[in-house]
Design a protein around this motif. Sequence first.
Motif, PDB file in Angstrom:
ATOM      1  N   SER A   1     -58.251 -20.967 -76.024  1.00 11.89           N
ATOM      2  CA  SER A   1     -59.571 -20.905 -75.392  1.00 11.89           C
ATOM      3  C   SER A   1     -60.661 -21.538 -76.255  1.00 11.89           C
ATOM      4  CB  SER A   1     -59.938 -19.441 -75.107  1.00 11.89           C
ATOM      5  OG  SER A   1     -60.162 -18.735 -76.321  1.00 11.89           O
ATOM      6  N   ARG A   2     -60.312 -21.940 -77.469  1.00  4.89           N
ATOM      7  CA  ARG A   2     -61.307 -22.462 -78.403  1.00  4.89           C
ATOM      8  C   ARG A   2     -61.393 -23.985 -78.340  1.00  4.89           C
ATOM      9  NH1 ARG A   2     -59.534 -18.506 -83.472  1.00  4.89           N
ATOM     10  NH2 ARG A   2     -60.606 -16.634 -82.697  1.00  4.89           N
ATOM     11  N   SER A   3     -62.462 -24.516 -78.926  1.00 12.62           N
ATOM     12  CA  SER A   3     -62.665 -25.965 -78.962  1.00 12.62           C
ATOM     13  C   SER A   3     -61.598 -26.631 -79.815  1.00 12.62           C
ATOM     14  CB  SER A   3     -64.045 -26.291 -79.544  1.00 12.62           C
ATOM     15  OG  SER A   3     -65.066 -25.693 -78.780  1.00 12.62           O
ATOM     16  N   ASP A   4     -61.304 -27.897 -79.491  1.00 12.20           N
ATOM     17  CA  ASP A   4     -60.359 -28.666 -80.290  1.00 12.20           C
ATOM     18  C   ASP A   4     -60.950 -28.955 -81.665  1.00 12.20           C
ATOM     19  OD1 ASP A   4     -58.510 -28.765 -78.239  1.00 12.20           O
ATOM     20  OD2 ASP A   4     -59.239 -30.689 -77.470  1.00 12.20           O
ATOM     21  N   TRP A   5     -60.074 -29.185 -82.613  1.00 11.95           N
ATOM     22  CA  TRP A   5     -60.482 -29.585 -83.966  1.00 11.95           C
ATOM     23  C   TRP A   5     -61.230 -30.909 -83.893  1.00 11.95           C
ATOM     24  CZ3 TRP A   5     -59.768 -27.456 -88.873  1.00 11.95           C
ATOM     25  CH2 TRP A   5     -59.979 -28.305 -89.952  1.00 11.95           C
ATOM     26  N   ASP A   6     -62.363 -30.984 -84.566  1.00 13.01           N
ATOM     27  CA  ASP A   6     -63.169 -32.204 -84.561  1.00 13.01           C
ATOM     28  C   ASP A   6     -62.802 -33.055 -85.775  1.00 13.01           C
ATOM     29  OD1 ASP A   6     -65.004 -34.208 -84.368  1.00 13.01           O
ATOM     30  OD2 ASP A   6     -66.781 -32.920 -84.476  1.00 13.01           O
TER      31      ASP A   6
END
Length: 297
Positions: free
Chosen positions: A27-32
């Motif tokens: 559910s979290r953002s992808d690694w930037d």
Amino acid sequence: MSAEDRKALENKVKRSFHTDFKQVEASRSDWDSSASVQYTKTPNPNWKFGDGANHTHTETSAKHIAIDPYEPGRSLIDNYKLSISAVVPRPIAFISTRSRDGSKENLAPMSFFQMINADPPLFIFAVNSPLAAAKDTLRNLVETGECVINIVSEGIIEAVNATSIDAPYGVSEWDISGLTPVYDCQTVSCARVKECIFSIEAKIESIREFDSRANPGTKSGTLEVVEATRFWAREDALNQERNVIDLSILRPISRLGDISYGRTLQAFQLPRPEFEKDLNGIQGFEELKKRRGDTHI
């Protein structure tokens, strides 16, 4: 503490708050990967001697609570979890060791780690096991008196975390992690990690063992002091004078509380003040005291 006792204790720690971590992670953002290290101003570039906390400090009516680590009903797990959540971020020593006969090798991350002296270059790390029931790293270290400390960067964090697995002695974390051992160290026999930007060959200076408070009459852990005998730095991360590592290339990972880790993507710089030049010596200090008045609690 036996290996079985350590495993039982680890189960009680319950580092993760999540019953299904993979579901939470999804559910979290992808690694930037494009994020770069940026330098900003300090919170208050106009701060002056005597100004105290800057504007980011929030005044609150909340009181501080004193906690006795040995109060009735409080466990060593409570003290451990409280400490690792507050003493952050912590650098990670990714330690390579091998047995005396070379047949067994070990890789293990240690976040109770720090540099403590420059001459000689000394580093410390702690192993949460006594000598009588030594974990693999400590066991090899006692046998050989040497290790390699590898600094953890973003590119290897999953592999590093994998080496914290509770594998039995003799199972190589090199295979578990998929990382590459390089046997070119000049003063120790164990390998450094090829994928690491910076590594330190080191030899034991001293080991101190601690008495348990929770279980009187037993030992609970050890503190290792090691002396650096060689530094290894990837050439593209090293300045011309060979005395500074580029933070934007090192991209270090730090340890936080529970199962959390941190990235270093923002930094700021503050020159160290000089008493005579910046504060105007004793005269300036006395004037500062007069301006402040009696503000001590």
